[in-house]
Design a protein around this motif. Structure first.
Motif, PDB file in Angstrom:
ATOM      1  N   ILE A  33      53.670 -69.497  58.996  1.00  9.98           N
ATOM      2  CA  ILE A  33      54.521 -68.790  60.071  1.00  9.98           C
ATOM      3  C   ILE A  33      54.114 -69.309  61.225  1.00  9.98           C
ATOM      4  O   ILE A  33      52.792 -69.273  61.593  1.00  9.98           O
ATOM      5  N   ASN A  34      55.015 -69.862  61.848  1.00 14.47           N
ATOM      6  CA  ASN A  34      54.771 -70.605  63.341  1.00 14.47           C
ATOM      7  C   ASN A  34      53.476 -71.603  63.273  1.00 14.47           C
ATOM      8  O   ASN A  34      52.827 -71.390  63.894  1.00 14.47           O
ATOM      9  N   ASN A  35      53.551 -72.369  62.089  1.00 15.03           N
ATOM     10  CA  ASN A  35      52.672 -73.306  61.549  1.00 15.03           C
ATOM     11  C   ASN A  35      51.273 -72.747  61.456  1.00 15.03           C
ATOM     12  O   ASN A  35      50.200 -73.570  61.383  1.00 15.03           O
ATOM     13  N   VAL A  36      51.170 -71.552  61.217  1.00 15.36           N
ATOM     14  CA  VAL A  36      49.930 -71.136  60.598  1.00 15.36           C
ATOM     15  C   VAL A  36      49.792 -70.928  59.070  1.00 15.36           C
ATOM     16  O   VAL A  36      50.892 -70.076  58.790  1.00 15.36           O
ATOM     17  N   ASN A  37      49.221 -71.368  58.244  1.00 12.79           N
ATOM     18  CA  ASN A  37      48.958 -71.165  56.692  1.00 12.79           C
ATOM     19  C   ASN A  37      48.538 -69.590  56.549  1.00 12.79           C
ATOM     20  O   ASN A  37      47.249 -69.410  56.842  1.00 12.79           O
ATOM     21  N   VAL A  38      49.441 -68.886  56.527  1.00 10.33           N
ATOM     22  CA  VAL A  38      48.928 -67.354  56.464  1.00 10.33           C
ATOM     23  C   VAL A  38      48.367 -67.189  54.941  1.00 10.33           C
ATOM     24  O   VAL A  38      47.561 -66.149  54.871  1.00 10.33           O
ATOM     25  N   LEU A  39      48.511 -67.762  53.948  1.00 13.66           N
ATOM     26  CA  LEU A  39      47.954 -67.645  52.760  1.00 13.66           C
ATOM     27  C   LEU A  39      46.372 -67.861  52.825  1.00 13.66           C
ATOM     28  O   LEU A  39      45.659 -67.057  51.875  1.00 13.66           O
ATOM     29  N   LYS A  40      45.993 -68.393  53.795  1.00 11.60           N
ATOM     30  CA  LYS A  40      44.633 -68.758  53.706  1.00 11.60           C
ATOM     31  C   LYS A  40      43.764 -67.713  54.474  1.00 11.60           C
ATOM     32  O   LYS A  40      42.608 -67.389  54.234  1.00 11.60           O
ATOM     33  N   ASN A  41      44.612 -66.746  55.167  1.00 16.39           N
ATOM     34  CA  ASN A  41      44.040 -65.527  55.842  1.00 16.39           C
ATOM     35  C   ASN A  41      45.191 -64.434  55.567  1.00 16.39           C
ATOM     36  O   ASN A  41      45.819 -64.087  56.231  1.00 16.39           O
ATOM     37  N   PRO A  42      44.920 -63.643  54.471  1.00 10.28           N
ATOM     38  CA  PRO A  42      45.656 -62.639  54.078  1.00 10.28           C
ATOM     39  C   PRO A  42      45.745 -61.587  55.172  1.00 10.28           C
ATOM     40  O   PRO A  42      46.995 -61.085  55.355  1.00 10.28           O
TER      41      PRO A  42
ATOM     42  N   THR B 206      51.575 -61.301  50.400  1.00  8.29           N
ATOM     43  CA  THR B 206      49.973 -61.600  50.075  1.00  8.29           C
ATOM     44  C   THR B 206      49.664 -60.254  48.840  1.00  8.29           C
ATOM     45  O   THR B 206      48.496 -60.061  48.701  1.00  8.29           O
ATOM     46  N   ALA B 207      50.784 -59.700  48.575  1.00 13.02           N
ATOM     47  CA  ALA B 207      50.329 -58.729  47.423  1.00 13.02           C
ATOM     48  C   ALA B 207      50.057 -59.622  46.176  1.00 13.02           C
ATOM     49  O   ALA B 207      49.393 -58.882  45.078  1.00 13.02           O
ATOM     50  N   LEU B 208      50.496 -60.804  45.831  1.00 12.58           N
ATOM     51  CA  LEU B 208      50.031 -61.710  44.946  1.00 12.58           C
ATOM     52  C   LEU B 208      49.608 -62.908  45.475  1.00 12.58           C
ATOM     53  O   LEU B 208      50.291 -63.515  46.378  1.00 12.58           O
ATOM     54  N   GLN B 209      48.586 -63.621  44.840  1.00 20.10           N
ATOM     55  CA  GLN B 209      48.135 -64.638  44.926  1.00 20.10           C
ATOM     56  C   GLN B 209      48.737 -65.874  44.537  1.00 20.10           C
ATOM     57  O   GLN B 209      48.727 -65.941  43.179  1.00 20.10           O
ATOM     58  N   PRO B 210      49.431 -66.807  45.277  1.00 20.71           N
ATOM     59  CA  PRO B 210      49.970 -67.980  44.346  1.00 20.71           C
ATOM     60  C   PRO B 210      49.085 -69.026  43.701  1.00 20.71           C
ATOM     61  O   PRO B 210      47.992 -69.067  43.990  1.00 20.71           O
ATOM     62  N   ASP B 211      49.722 -69.538  42.473  1.00 21.60           N
ATOM     63  CA  ASP B 211      48.651 -70.480  41.958  1.00 21.60           C
ATOM     64  C   ASP B 211      48.577 -71.663  42.705  1.00 21.60           C
ATOM     65  O   ASP B 211      47.717 -72.750  42.719  1.00 21.60           O
ATOM     66  N   GLN B 212      49.892 -72.119  43.639  1.00 21.92           N
ATOM     67  CA  GLN B 212      49.904 -73.209  44.304  1.00 21.92           C
ATOM     68  C   GLN B 212      51.123 -72.867  45.491  1.00 21.92           C
ATOM     69  O   GLN B 212      51.796 -71.979  45.445  1.00 21.92           O
ATOM     70  N   GLY B 213      51.143 -73.858  46.630  1.00 20.20           N
ATOM     71  CA  GLY B 213      51.963 -73.558  47.610  1.00 20.20           C
ATOM     72  C   GLY B 213      51.384 -73.100  48.812  1.00 20.20           C
ATOM     73  O   GLY B 213      50.187 -72.828  48.847  1.00 20.20           O
ATOM     74  N   SER B 214      52.502 -73.110  49.780  1.00 21.38           N
ATOM     75  CA  SER B 214      51.901 -72.725  51.222  1.00 21.38           C
ATOM     76  C   SER B 214      53.109 -71.703  51.726  1.00 21.38           C
ATOM     77  O   SER B 214      54.087 -72.085  51.458  1.00 21.38           O
ATOM     78  N   VAL B 215      52.726 -70.885  52.658  1.00 22.74           N
ATOM     79  CA  VAL B 215      53.486 -70.184  53.536  1.00 22.74           C
ATOM     80  C   VAL B 215      52.804 -70.310  55.057  1.00 22.74           C
ATOM     81  O   VAL B 215      51.952 -69.853  55.274  1.00 22.74           O
TER      82      VAL B 215
END
Length: 261
Positions: A80-89, A69-78
């Motif tokens: 972890i155990n079925n939780v999209n962590v990019l939506k919640n840094p 989360t040091a960088l915000q991607p332009d697209q894509g998902s991450v």
């Protein structure tokens, strides 16, 4: 499990005239933007270690910085155990332990104080921090320098302290950017043994490296990134099969060459 899908990141080029000839020829340079990562996907299951490989400038560090989360991607998902962590840094930082190749220690603080500070940032109790530091100090062989000011540390001491600081909060996933670069043989072995301990504890580990011996020794999976695209993602054996003789060096070169066709 951690699963990365279709990550992409571009950066504005402030002065195209200052680019090197090699950078100008890079196909990722499009107009006034350099697309460092175009399309990267891979996954790591519980208890697996993934080796992230690629030439210098391939996009590995940018990818890892997006995962942290040091960088915000332009697209894509991450996930972890079925939780999209990019939506919640904030949630991502709780779940991920990240060792950057460039993050320094606070020189005036001791090794213990550096680790304590990060434990406090993660909301850990004083007793929890003390217990965890004791555990990590033993695992990473830090007892002899833990209470010295970190400005006096050798490269190996700094790296061990940085690793302890990154995992003090018992993260669900550990990401290490070239963790053994610049270390001597003994310090390298300690770091590799620590990765094995994470694997034994079923913690997924992603680490970038240029040392194929480390990949053969530790990894269950391999991902190869070249020119911002994941050219290979599979098991270690599947990666070996990219070369007729199963040699990792040959497999790496064959993967890069296939991506250039």
């Amino acid at each position: 499990m951690i699963e990365i899908k279709n990550l992409a990141k571009k950066f504005a080029v402030e002065n195209p005239k200052k680019l090197s000839e090699q950078e100008k020829k890079d196909p990722r340079l499009k107009g006034r933007f350099f697309h460092s990562v175009l399309d990267v996907s891979f996954k790591v299951n519980q208890g697996e270690v993934l080796g992230l490989l690629g030439p210098n400038g391939a996009g590995k560090t940018t990818t890892l910085r997006m995962l942290s989360t040091a960088l915000q991607p332009d697209q894509g998902s991450v996930d972890i155990n079925n939780v999209n962590v990019l939506k919640n840094p904030l949630l991502a930082r709780q779940k991920i332990g990240f060792l950057s190749g460039s993050t320094g220690l606070y020189g005036r603080l001791t090794g213990r104080e550096n680790i304590e500070y990060f434990g406090q940032l993660h909301g850990m109790s004083k007793s929890g921090i003390e217990s965890r530091i004791s555990e990590l100090s033993t695992m990473l062989e830090m007892e002899s320098f833990l209470d010295r000011r970190s400005e006096t540390f050798s490269t190996g001491m700094k790296q061990k302290t940085s690793i302890a600081r990154a995992v003090v909060h018992n993260p669900e996933v550990v990401i290490l950017d070239e963790p053994t670069t610049g270390l001597d043989i003994m310090a390298t072995q300690t770091v590799l043994d620590f990765i094995r301990s994470l694997k034994k504890s079923k913690v997924p580990v992603i680490f970038s490296t240029h040392h194929l011996g480390e990949v053969e020794e530790l990894c269950d999976r391999v991902t190869v990134i070249d020119k911002g695209i994941s050219q290979f993602d599979g098991s270690l054996q599947e990666f070996k099969n990219q070369a007729q003789d199963g040699n990792l060096h040959g497999a790496f070169l064959a993967t890069i060459q296939q991506g250039e066709l």
